[in-house]
Design a protein around this motif. Structure first.
Motif, PDB file in Angstrom:
ATOM      1  N   THR A 285       0.805  -1.226   0.000  1.00  0.00           N
ATOM      2  CA  THR A 285       0.000   0.000   0.000  1.00  0.00           C
ATOM      3  C   THR A 285       0.831   1.266   0.000  1.00  0.00           C
ATOM      4  OG1 THR A 285      -1.609  -1.262   1.230  1.00  0.00           O
ATOM      5  CG2 THR A 285      -1.937   1.099   1.158  1.00  0.00           C
TER       6      THR A 285
ATOM      7  N   LYS B 227      -0.627   6.863  -2.151  1.00  0.00           N
ATOM      8  CA  LYS B 227      -1.543   6.973  -3.309  1.00  0.00           C
ATOM      9  C   LYS B 227      -1.838   8.393  -3.778  1.00  0.00           C
ATOM     10  CE  LYS B 227      -4.068   2.643  -2.562  1.00  0.00           C
ATOM     11  NZ  LYS B 227      -4.392   2.265  -1.215  1.00  0.00           N
TER      12      LYS B 227
ATOM     13  N   GLU C 269       3.748  -0.671   5.896  1.00  0.00           N
ATOM     14  CA  GLU C 269       4.108  -2.072   6.136  1.00  0.00           C
ATOM     15  C   GLU C 269       4.079  -2.367   7.629  1.00  0.00           C
ATOM     16  OE1 GLU C 269       7.896  -3.089   4.278  1.00  0.00           O
ATOM     17  OE2 GLU C 269       7.577  -1.501   2.820  1.00  0.00           O
TER      18      GLU C 269
HETATM   19  C1  LIG Z   1      -3.682  -1.857  10.621  1.00  0.00           C
HETATM   20  C2  LIG Z   1      -3.289  -1.910   9.192  1.00  0.00           C
HETATM   21  C3  LIG Z   1      -2.158  -2.611   8.820  1.00  0.00           C
HETATM   22  C4  LIG Z   1      -1.774  -2.661   7.483  1.00  0.00           C
HETATM   23  N1  LIG Z   1      -0.659  -3.369   7.127  1.00  0.00           N
HETATM   24  C5  LIG Z   1      -0.246  -3.385   5.845  1.00  0.00           C
HETATM   25  C6  LIG Z   1       0.929  -4.071   5.451  1.00  0.00           C
HETATM   26  O1  LIG Z   1       1.585  -4.699   6.260  1.00  0.00           O
HETATM   27  N2  LIG Z   1       1.324  -4.025   4.167  1.00  0.00           N
HETATM   28  C7  LIG Z   1       0.605  -3.324   3.251  1.00  0.00           C
HETATM   29  O2  LIG Z   1       1.003  -3.270   2.112  1.00  0.00           O
HETATM   30  N3  LIG Z   1      -0.515  -2.659   3.583  1.00  0.00           N
HETATM   31  C8  LIG Z   1      -0.950  -2.681   4.861  1.00  0.00           C
HETATM   32  N4  LIG Z   1      -2.087  -2.015   5.206  1.00  0.00           N
HETATM   33  C9  LIG Z   1      -2.730  -1.212   4.194  1.00  0.00           C
HETATM   34  C10 LIG Z   1      -3.932  -1.872   3.630  1.00  0.00           C
HETATM   35  O3  LIG Z   1      -3.564  -2.840   2.704  1.00  0.00           O
HETATM   36  C11 LIG Z   1      -4.749  -0.746   3.003  1.00  0.00           C
HETATM   37  O4  LIG Z   1      -5.281   0.014   4.065  1.00  0.00           O
HETATM   38  C12 LIG Z   1      -5.863  -1.283   2.152  1.00  0.00           C
HETATM   39  O5  LIG Z   1      -5.339  -1.913   1.024  1.00  0.00           O
HETATM   40  C13 LIG Z   1      -6.803  -0.166   1.709  1.00  0.00           C
HETATM   41  O6  LIG Z   1      -6.089   0.843   1.065  1.00  0.00           O
HETATM   42  P1  LIG Z   1      -6.256   2.332   1.564  1.00  0.00           P
HETATM   43  O7  LIG Z   1      -6.057   2.403   3.032  1.00  0.00           O
HETATM   44  O8  LIG Z   1      -5.378   3.162   0.718  1.00  0.00           O
HETATM   45  O9  LIG Z   1      -7.783   2.651   1.325  1.00  0.00           O
HETATM   46  P2  LIG Z   1      -8.495   3.149   0.012  1.00  0.00           P
HETATM   47  O10 LIG Z   1      -7.943   2.485  -1.186  1.00  0.00           O
HETATM   48  O11 LIG Z   1      -8.486   4.630   0.062  1.00  0.00           O
HETATM   49  O12 LIG Z   1      -9.931   2.607   0.226  1.00  0.00           O
HETATM   50  C14 LIG Z   1     -10.809   3.142   1.231  1.00  0.00           C
HETATM   51  C15 LIG Z   1     -12.199   2.764   0.870  1.00  0.00           C
HETATM   52  O13 LIG Z   1     -12.574   3.395  -0.349  1.00  0.00           O
HETATM   53  C16 LIG Z   1     -13.460   2.566  -1.060  1.00  0.00           C
HETATM   54  N5  LIG Z   1     -12.825   2.207  -2.330  1.00  0.00           N
HETATM   55  C17 LIG Z   1     -11.595   2.588  -2.764  1.00  0.00           C
HETATM   56  N6  LIG Z   1     -11.337   2.092  -3.993  1.00  0.00           N
HETATM   57  C18 LIG Z   1     -12.419   1.365  -4.346  1.00  0.00           C
HETATM   58  C19 LIG Z   1     -12.752   0.579  -5.476  1.00  0.00           C
HETATM   59  N7  LIG Z   1     -11.914   0.440  -6.520  1.00  0.00           N
HETATM   60  N8  LIG Z   1     -13.947  -0.055  -5.477  1.00  0.00           N
HETATM   61  C20 LIG Z   1     -14.801   0.060  -4.431  1.00  0.00           C
HETATM   62  N9  LIG Z   1     -14.540   0.780  -3.329  1.00  0.00           N
HETATM   63  C21 LIG Z   1     -13.369   1.431  -3.277  1.00  0.00           C
HETATM   64  C22 LIG Z   1     -13.692   1.346  -0.204  1.00  0.00           C
HETATM   65  O14 LIG Z   1     -14.789   1.525   0.649  1.00  0.00           O
HETATM   66  C23 LIG Z   1     -12.407   1.286   0.607  1.00  0.00           C
HETATM   67  O15 LIG Z   1     -12.543   0.499   1.768  1.00  0.00           O
HETATM   68  C24 LIG Z   1      -2.516  -1.963   6.519  1.00  0.00           C
HETATM   69  C25 LIG Z   1      -3.667  -1.276   6.885  1.00  0.00           C
HETATM   70  C26 LIG Z   1      -4.058  -1.248   8.206  1.00  0.00           C
HETATM   71  C27 LIG Z   1      -5.290  -0.488   8.565  1.00  0.00           C
END
Ligand SMILES: Cc1cc2nc3c(=O)[nH]c(=O)nc-3n(C[C@H](O)[C@H](O)[C@H](O)COP(=O)(O)OP(=O)(O)OC[C@H]3O[C@@H](n4cnc5c(N)ncnc54)[C@H](O)[C@@H]3O)c2cc1C
Length: 506
Positions: free
Chosen positions: A148, A151, A185
């Motif tokens: 992640t 973005k 991460e």
């Molecule tokens: C506690 C914690 C630990 C984590 N650990 C890791 C890790 O170890 N490694 C890692 O790589 N990542 C990690 N993550 C990140 C995690 O993978 C991301 O939070 C997740 O992929 C969502 O991405 P975002 O936070 O950018 O949310 P966004 O992409 O902004 O999404 C937020 C919301 O927007 C909506 N949305 C966005 N895009 C779409 C779409 N295309 N279709 C439909 N709805 C959509 C959905 O409701 C979604 O839930 C962690 C996250 C948390 C909270």
């Protein structure tokens, strides 16, 4: 080869640039916010050597002990072994830790399955993934996941904003590629390596992109910076917040400030096809260990709820029994999916054995999407005392102790100290800052809910119900298009056939 806990600790000390709460961390193994998890990870390494657990945690091959959870899965038995090893760890440490290696290493096996795609790009890349899988077996690193990016503004392509919002390649050299950007991460600050690859992205029709890059990042590489969120450990006394102080897995924003990735660590580069492949199959194996954590969390909730209602005799009430039964159904729903995913396992395109994909992904969805409701049900069963009970200091202080002993002693079996401990445990599991964090972790850490649903959609066998309705409703052949399916063909009937062949052979 299996490492010891102290070898692991030595491997993460040194020059890493780790920050937390605005300060530089000198030694990640000694800092109070990281130490509890580092100690648990070290314990997992030591369990591989401990005569009491070695036969569960490790296996011998060519005269060498290797970690069960690092083994490429070739048989169903490999999956039972992995499940047992993970349960043994969680039972030994007395709680849930997720990002400790077994839950992330499987991401590489997905790329092992994608060797054809990599070969199209460059055969060197498929050789690199094979080498890295061997390296994991022979060096036993603590492996984490990096997907992640921050973005930025997703209504714009990366080129039209700060290009570093998504990790990308800025230069190629004879030694490797140089990357810039950032990734979230969990556990990176105290792990050894991260499988780094693009987040879910819309690549459009582009065949090539500097953002389509996947590699193994040595977390001791120069120019990496680890900016960690503040840990939960040490914020409040461990007697009052037992889980926060022991099981917090610190998340990190890892900054890649022009980091050189040697060519031998590059798993794909530029080709969006490889990036799309890995995004679609990333959790093919690793969703198993992730979902297994929800099973243990369900056990923790059931235990806390049941002890609470038993203490006060409420478990005799039918309405209370029904709520406990709902928790049990949630738990057994996950258990059934995991068990069936192994029993009906499938051969992967790369020849490995993967858990039944439809069952695994629907199990993950069940586990994650209902977790908040189950936490609320447990909260309800535990009653309001979990949020009104004074801290241990009040239970110990001479002026207040007699009163708290009096009002928290339920009967001769449940004295005040046990009741206080149980309420503190339940509060930390359900109501604390850490509890909210865990809930968000299960919601997002293995991609967001819409991606979990998309995985179910991609892997469910839609032809089965359609074939059934076509037959039941007497529809013509043209409605279903070409299908090689024969009546009764399903994962379960194939399983019956295998059993029948086996018994005939016996
Ligand atoms: C506690 C914690 C630990 C984590 N650990 C890791 C890790 O170890 N490694 C890692 O790589 N990542 C990690 N993550 C990140 C995690 O993978 C991301 O939070 C997740 O992929 C969502 O991405 P975002 O936070 O950018 O949310 P966004 O992409 O902004 O999404 C937020 C919301 O927007 C909506 N949305 C966005 N895009 C779409 C779409 N295309 N279709 C439909 N709805 C959509 C959905 O409701 C979604 O839930 C962690 C996250 C948390 C909270």
């Amino acid at each position: 080869m299996i490492r010891t806990g102290s070898e692991y600790k030595d491997s993460i000390r040194g020059t890493r640039e780790v920050y937390v709460s605005g300060e530089r961390v000198k030694d990640v193994t000694a800092h109070p916010m990281f130490k509890p998890l580092v100690d648990i990870r070290a314990r997992i390494y030591d369990m591989q050597h401990d005569p009491a657990t070695r036969h569960i945690m490790a296996y011998k091959e060519d005269g060498e002990w290797n970690a069960v959870n690092n083994k490429l899965p070739h048989t169903q038995a490999d999956w039972w072994d992995k499940r047992r090893a993970t349960d043994t760890v969680l039972e030994d440490v007395g709680g849930i830790v997720t990002r400790v290696g077994d839950e992330t290493v499987g991401e590489m096996w997905s790329l092992f399955d994608g060797q054809d795609v990599l070969n199209e790009v460059d055969p060197q890349f498929s050789e690199n993934i094979r080498n890295h899988i061997q390296k994991v077996l022979h060096h036993d690193p603590f492996h984490v996941s990096a997907n992640t990016d921050p973005k930025g503004d997703r209504s714009k392509p990366p080129q039209e904003q700060d290009p570093d919002m998504l990790l990308h390649v800025v230069k190629e050299t004879d030694q490797g590629i140089v990357v810039r950007g950032a990734k979230y991460e969990t556990a990176a600050a105290y792990a050894n390596q991260a499988f780094t690859k693009p987040t879910i992205a819309n690549w459009g029709n582009s065949a090539y992109s500097d953002y389509a890059v996947g590699f193994i990042c040595d977390l001791n590489s120069p120019n990496l910076k680890f900016i960690c969120r503040t840990g939960f450990a040490g914020r409040a006394p461990a007697d009052d917040y037992p889980l926060s102080n022991k099981f917090d897995e610190v998340d990190t924003l890892v900054i890649f400030d022009d980091v050189l990735i040697p060519w031998e660590n590059v798993l794909f580069y530029r080709h969006t096809k490889a990036a799309m492949f890995i995004r679609a199959t990333l959790h093919r194996y690793s969703a198993f260990a992730f979902t297994q954590r929800n099973l243990k969390l369900a056990d923790m909730m059931i235990g806390a709820a049941l002890f609470n209602v038993r203490q006060t005799g409420l478990d005799k009430q039918q309405a209370v029994q029904e709520k406990l039964a709902q928790l049990a159904c949630y738990r057994e729903g996950i258990n059934a999916h995991l068990t069936a995913a192994i029993t009906l396992s499938e051969r992967s395109p790369g020849g490995l054995i993967m858990p039944n994909q439809s069952l695994l992904y629907s199990g993950r969805l069940l586990a994650c999407s209902q977790l908040h409701e189950m936490m609320h049900l447990t909260r309800e069963l535990c009653g309001g005392q979990i949020c009104v009970t004074p801290d241990k200091a009040s239970f110990d202080a001479p002026e207040t102790k007699p009163w708290l002993d009096k009002f928290y002693t339920v009967n001769e079996d449940w004295v005040a100290e046990d009741r206080r401990k149980l309420l503190a445990f339940a509060r930390d599991m359900l109501n604390s800052d850490y509890a909210g964090h865990r809930l968000t972790f299960q919601l997002f850490a293995q991609s967001p809910p819409f991606a979990h649903l998309a995985a179910v959609y991609r892997n469910f066998d839609w032809d089965g119900p359609m074939e059934f309705v076509k037959h039941a409703a007497g529809l013509s052949d043209s409605v279903l298009g070409e299908t090689t399916r024969t009546p009764g063909d399903s994962a379960v009937s194939r399983w019956f056939d295998t059993q029948a062949t086996r018994s005939a052979a016996e």
